[in-house]
Design a protein around this motif. Sequence first.
Motif, PDB file in Angstrom:
ATOM      1  N   MET A   1      43.400  47.295  20.872  1.00 28.57           N
ATOM      2  CA  MET A   1      42.506  47.107  21.733  1.00 28.57           C
ATOM      3  C   MET A   1      43.377  46.765  22.908  1.00 28.57           C
ATOM      4  SD  MET A   1      38.463  47.559  22.530  1.00 28.57           S
ATOM      5  CE  MET A   1      38.421  47.712  20.473  1.00 28.57           C
ATOM      6  N   ASP A   2      43.039  48.265  23.855  1.00 25.57           N
ATOM      7  CA  ASP A   2      43.323  48.032  25.119  1.00 25.57           C
ATOM      8  C   ASP A   2      43.111  47.650  26.159  1.00 25.57           C
ATOM      9  OD1 ASP A   2      42.475  50.387  25.603  1.00 25.57           O
ATOM     10  OD2 ASP A   2      44.366  51.256  26.743  1.00 25.57           O
ATOM     11  N   LYS A   3      43.292  46.883  27.385  1.00 27.06           N
ATOM     12  CA  LYS A   3      42.105  46.614  28.066  1.00 27.06           C
ATOM     13  C   LYS A   3      41.441  47.452  28.993  1.00 27.06           C
ATOM     14  CE  LYS A   3      40.772  43.135  31.072  1.00 27.06           C
ATOM     15  NZ  LYS A   3      40.340  42.025  30.327  1.00 27.06           N
ATOM     16  N   LEU A   4      41.565  48.983  29.304  1.00 27.75           N
ATOM     17  CA  LEU A   4      40.659  49.853  28.983  1.00 27.75           C
ATOM     18  C   LEU A   4      39.227  50.261  28.364  1.00 27.75           C
ATOM     19  CD1 LEU A   4      39.913  51.833  31.619  1.00 27.75           C
ATOM     20  CD2 LEU A   4      41.181  53.910  30.956  1.00 27.75           C
ATOM     21  N   THR A   5      40.136  50.090  27.517  1.00 25.92           N
ATOM     22  CA  THR A   5      38.989  51.022  25.948  1.00 25.92           C
ATOM     23  C   THR A   5      37.322  49.745  26.230  1.00 25.92           C
ATOM     24  OG1 THR A   5      41.086  51.864  24.884  1.00 25.92           O
ATOM     25  CG2 THR A   5      39.124  51.359  23.959  1.00 25.92           C
ATOM     26  N   GLU A   6      38.604  48.260  25.829  1.00 21.28           N
ATOM     27  CA  GLU A   6      38.041  46.940  25.641  1.00 21.28           C
ATOM     28  C   GLU A   6      36.889  46.717  26.776  1.00 21.28           C
ATOM     29  OE1 GLU A   6      37.806  42.347  26.688  1.00 21.28           O
ATOM     30  OE2 GLU A   6      39.723  43.054  25.507  1.00 21.28           O
ATOM     31  N   VAL A   7      36.898  47.699  28.177  1.00 16.54           N
ATOM     32  CA  VAL A   7      36.369  47.169  29.794  1.00 16.54           C
ATOM     33  C   VAL A   7      35.475  48.039  29.520  1.00 16.54           C
ATOM     34  CG1 VAL A   7      36.225  47.476  32.442  1.00 16.54           C
ATOM     35  CG2 VAL A   7      37.711  45.704  30.999  1.00 16.54           C
ATOM     36  N   VAL A   8      35.457  50.289  28.961  1.00 16.63           N
ATOM     37  CA  VAL A   8      34.674  50.914  29.286  1.00 16.63           C
ATOM     38  C   VAL A   8      33.331  50.726  28.097  1.00 16.63           C
ATOM     39  CG1 VAL A   8      34.501  52.886  28.691  1.00 16.63           C
ATOM     40  CG2 VAL A   8      36.220  52.234  30.257  1.00 16.63           C
ATOM     41  N   ASN A   9      34.028  49.587  26.839  1.00 12.99           N
ATOM     42  CA  ASN A   9      32.841  50.040  25.921  1.00 12.99           C
ATOM     43  C   ASN A   9      32.132  48.930  26.071  1.00 12.99           C
ATOM     44  OD1 ASN A   9      33.727  51.488  23.991  1.00 12.99           O
ATOM     45  ND2 ASN A   9      35.595  50.152  23.527  1.00 12.99           N
ATOM     46  N   LYS A  10      32.452  47.663  27.101  1.00 14.86           N
ATOM     47  CA  LYS A  10      31.656  46.745  27.505  1.00 14.86           C
ATOM     48  C   LYS A  10      30.376  46.854  28.767  1.00 14.86           C
ATOM     49  CE  LYS A  10      32.483  41.151  28.408  1.00 14.86           C
ATOM     50  NZ  LYS A  10      32.905  40.658  28.413  1.00 14.86           N
ATOM     51  N   TYR A  11      31.056  47.445  29.703  1.00 18.92           N
ATOM     52  CA  TYR A  11      30.864  47.947  30.848  1.00 18.92           C
ATOM     53  C   TYR A  11      30.377  48.994  31.181  1.00 18.92           C
ATOM     54  CZ  TYR A  11      32.178  43.244  31.625  1.00 18.92           C
ATOM     55  OH  TYR A  11      32.500  41.503  32.094  1.00 18.92           O
ATOM     56  N   GLY A  12      30.805  50.348  30.099  1.00 18.31           N
ATOM     57  CA  GLY A  12      30.238  51.917  30.317  1.00 18.31           C
ATOM     58  C   GLY A  12      28.626  52.214  30.512  1.00 18.31           C
ATOM     59  N   ASN A  13      27.850  51.475  30.145  1.00 19.26           N
ATOM     60  CA  ASN A  13      26.353  51.310  30.191  1.00 19.26           C
ATOM     61  C   ASN A  13      25.803  50.316  30.952  1.00 19.26           C
ATOM     62  OD1 ASN A  13      26.506  53.240  27.744  1.00 19.26           O
ATOM     63  ND2 ASN A  13      26.036  51.166  26.343  1.00 19.26           N
ATOM     64  N   MET A  14      26.455  49.746  31.318  1.00 16.42           N
ATOM     65  CA  MET A  14      26.106  48.813  32.825  1.00 16.42           C
ATOM     66  C   MET A  14      26.292  49.880  33.958  1.00 16.42           C
ATOM     67  SD  MET A  14      27.748  45.477  34.608  1.00 16.42           S
ATOM     68  CE  MET A  14      28.965  46.168  35.277  1.00 16.42           C
ATOM     69  N   VAL A  15      27.496  50.147  33.891  1.00 16.52           N
ATOM     70  CA  VAL A  15      28.170  51.180  34.935  1.00 16.52           C
ATOM     71  C   VAL A  15      27.109  52.614  35.091  1.00 16.52           C
ATOM     72  CG1 VAL A  15      29.887  52.428  36.367  1.00 16.52           C
ATOM     73  CG2 VAL A  15      30.098  50.526  35.513  1.00 16.52           C
ATOM     74  N   TYR A  16      26.908  52.890  34.011  1.00 12.71           N
ATOM     75  CA  TYR A  16      25.846  54.176  33.714  1.00 12.71           C
ATOM     76  C   TYR A  16      24.655  54.114  33.704  1.00 12.71           C
ATOM     77  CZ  TYR A  16      24.396  58.795  30.994  1.00 12.71           C
ATOM     78  OH  TYR A  16      23.323  59.641  30.931  1.00 12.71           O
ATOM     79  N   ARG A  17      24.155  53.182  33.598  1.00 10.69           N
ATOM     80  CA  ARG A  17      22.660  52.679  34.412  1.00 10.69           C
ATOM     81  C   ARG A  17      22.385  52.561  35.859  1.00 10.69           C
ATOM     82  NH1 ARG A  17      23.410  48.959  28.711  1.00 10.69           N
ATOM     83  NH2 ARG A  17      21.904  50.400  27.231  1.00 10.69           N
ATOM     84  N   LEU A  18      22.942  51.719  36.571  1.00 14.39           N
ATOM     85  CA  LEU A  18      23.076  51.899  37.350  1.00 14.39           C
ATOM     86  C   LEU A  18      23.550  52.978  38.915  1.00 14.39           C
ATOM     87  CD1 LEU A  18      22.714  50.143  40.345  1.00 14.39           C
ATOM     88  CD2 LEU A  18      25.757  49.081  40.036  1.00 14.39           C
ATOM     89  N   ALA A  19      24.109  53.984  37.856  1.00 11.59           N
ATOM     90  CA  ALA A  19      24.406  55.027  38.437  1.00 11.59           C
ATOM     91  C   ALA A  19      23.180  55.951  38.204  1.00 11.59           C
ATOM     92  CB  ALA A  19      25.476  55.934  38.101  1.00 11.59           C
ATOM     93  N   ILE A  20      22.387  55.784  36.947  1.00 14.84           N
ATOM     94  CA  ILE A  20      21.429  56.528  36.800  1.00 14.84           C
ATOM     95  C   ILE A  20      20.299  55.655  37.732  1.00 14.84           C
ATOM     96  CG2 ILE A  20      19.026  57.149  35.251  1.00 14.84           C
ATOM     97  CD1 ILE A  20      21.584  57.653  33.367  1.00 14.84           C
ATOM     98  N   SER A  21      19.955  54.743  38.184  1.00 12.62           N
ATOM     99  CA  SER A  21      18.960  54.283  38.923  1.00 12.62           C
ATOM    100  C   SER A  21      19.000  54.912  40.374  1.00 12.62           C
ATOM    101  CB  SER A  21      18.786  52.863  38.821  1.00 12.62           C
ATOM    102  OG  SER A  21      19.755  52.190  39.263  1.00 12.62           O
TER     103      SER A  21
END
Lengths: 158, 313
Positions: A1-21
Amino acid sequence: MDKLTEVVNKYGNMVYRLAISYLKNTHDAQDIVQEVFIKYYNNEGKIQSEEHLKSWLLRVTINLCKNKLMLFWHKNVCSIDEIKEQAYSDSYEDNTVLEAVLALPVKYRVPIHLYYYENYKTPEIAKILGKGESTVRSLLSRGREKLKVVLKEEYDFE
Amino acid sequence: MILSDKYKKAMDSISLTEEQKQKIIQNAKKKKFDYRVIVNIAACLVVIAVVYGALQNKIEPDSPNKYSTDSVVVETTEKSSEITTEKEESTQAIESTTEITTIKSVEKNTEMTTARKIYEKNAVEKREKSSTTLTDNKIKKKDVETTTENPTQVDKLYMTSLNEDNEVLEQGIDSIEGEPMLKTASPYVDYNSVDELKENVNINAKMPDKIKNYKSYSYSVAFSNMAEIQYSNGSDNILYRLEKGEVAEDISGDYNNYENIQKLIVNSTEVTIKGNEDTYKVAIWYKNGVNYSLSSEQGLKIEDIQNLINELM
């Protein structure tokens, strides 16, 4: 698994939730998530640590959301946003609190999200938002006051 | 249940699907943002072209008379071989004068903000273009008067055309000087002094004419509510901004990332200063419902910036 995939999996939801809020709109929030990770991919080497990465992602998300809200056409499509917002709200059960938080002005909503959801302390929020600690404390306090009025003291805020 | 738990629970239910994540990863790798940047740039260019076209039409109205007189001028110039060296010399002298004017105005412009630079430069260029053509025409007219003792029919036509052309150009210059469209496009309103600025902006705060050895030279109000004063001490320029606000905000307009960000307490007010190494370029603070910012072009030592802020509190 490359670094980008790892970061998207780990922080994707965090970024998405903040953007929604911030934006109260799932479509715009998805666009923001995309832009954040493109920026991350272009600056991957510059990020030093895991903690730095997390706050960097939050900072970039906030900046991109701010830019999005400032766009001329975004300011002039409120009615469409409201429709989208309604559709979005309907898809979640028992969303009284979420709706109440999302109904707050953006300046209160984001500190409240970072404090109560991301569990950041006031100095860290101040750093992420580029505001003074006292300002953040006052925004949190005013935000809580507004929530109390809306929720009619049904819940205690801790 | 406490509210924060409810909020967490509701937020937890919001998440990206695996498909969305994969799409994000793929798009990031393809750097799709290039496409958006290109679209944005193209949109900007279209807007600039439309505005430029509209301004050109306003400044240089196309009238049938203008075309007909232009053709006469060309014919007459071709026929007439009496354009002397004296005329060439005077044209060169005028050209060099306009060059000096351009240099002076460019030097002056360096003291202004970037947005205003573009605005001023366009206006100067248009004015020069018109004035050069106008003076050229005046010279042509003079030459014809002096060199032709018995004007022929063609020369008469030529002189008439010059008169008409000058009228059109003078009208053009008047409309440039009036510049109703350009003026409305700028969010800045300039004033001649600090006192005049104070009268026109509803902010009750210190706006000195001089701070230490910095003397004020530019006073303006942006978007009707932000006061902006520029100071210079000969080697450094500083920009002082004030705006009323319910909460503390950064109004400096400087969004650079600085290595050093420090908090100072000046006259019991918290001031944030930003800079690199031991020089600081931006200071922001919030006091009595007013946001302040102070930016230095060259950067200042911590003691110097503290002294300047002290003067402003």
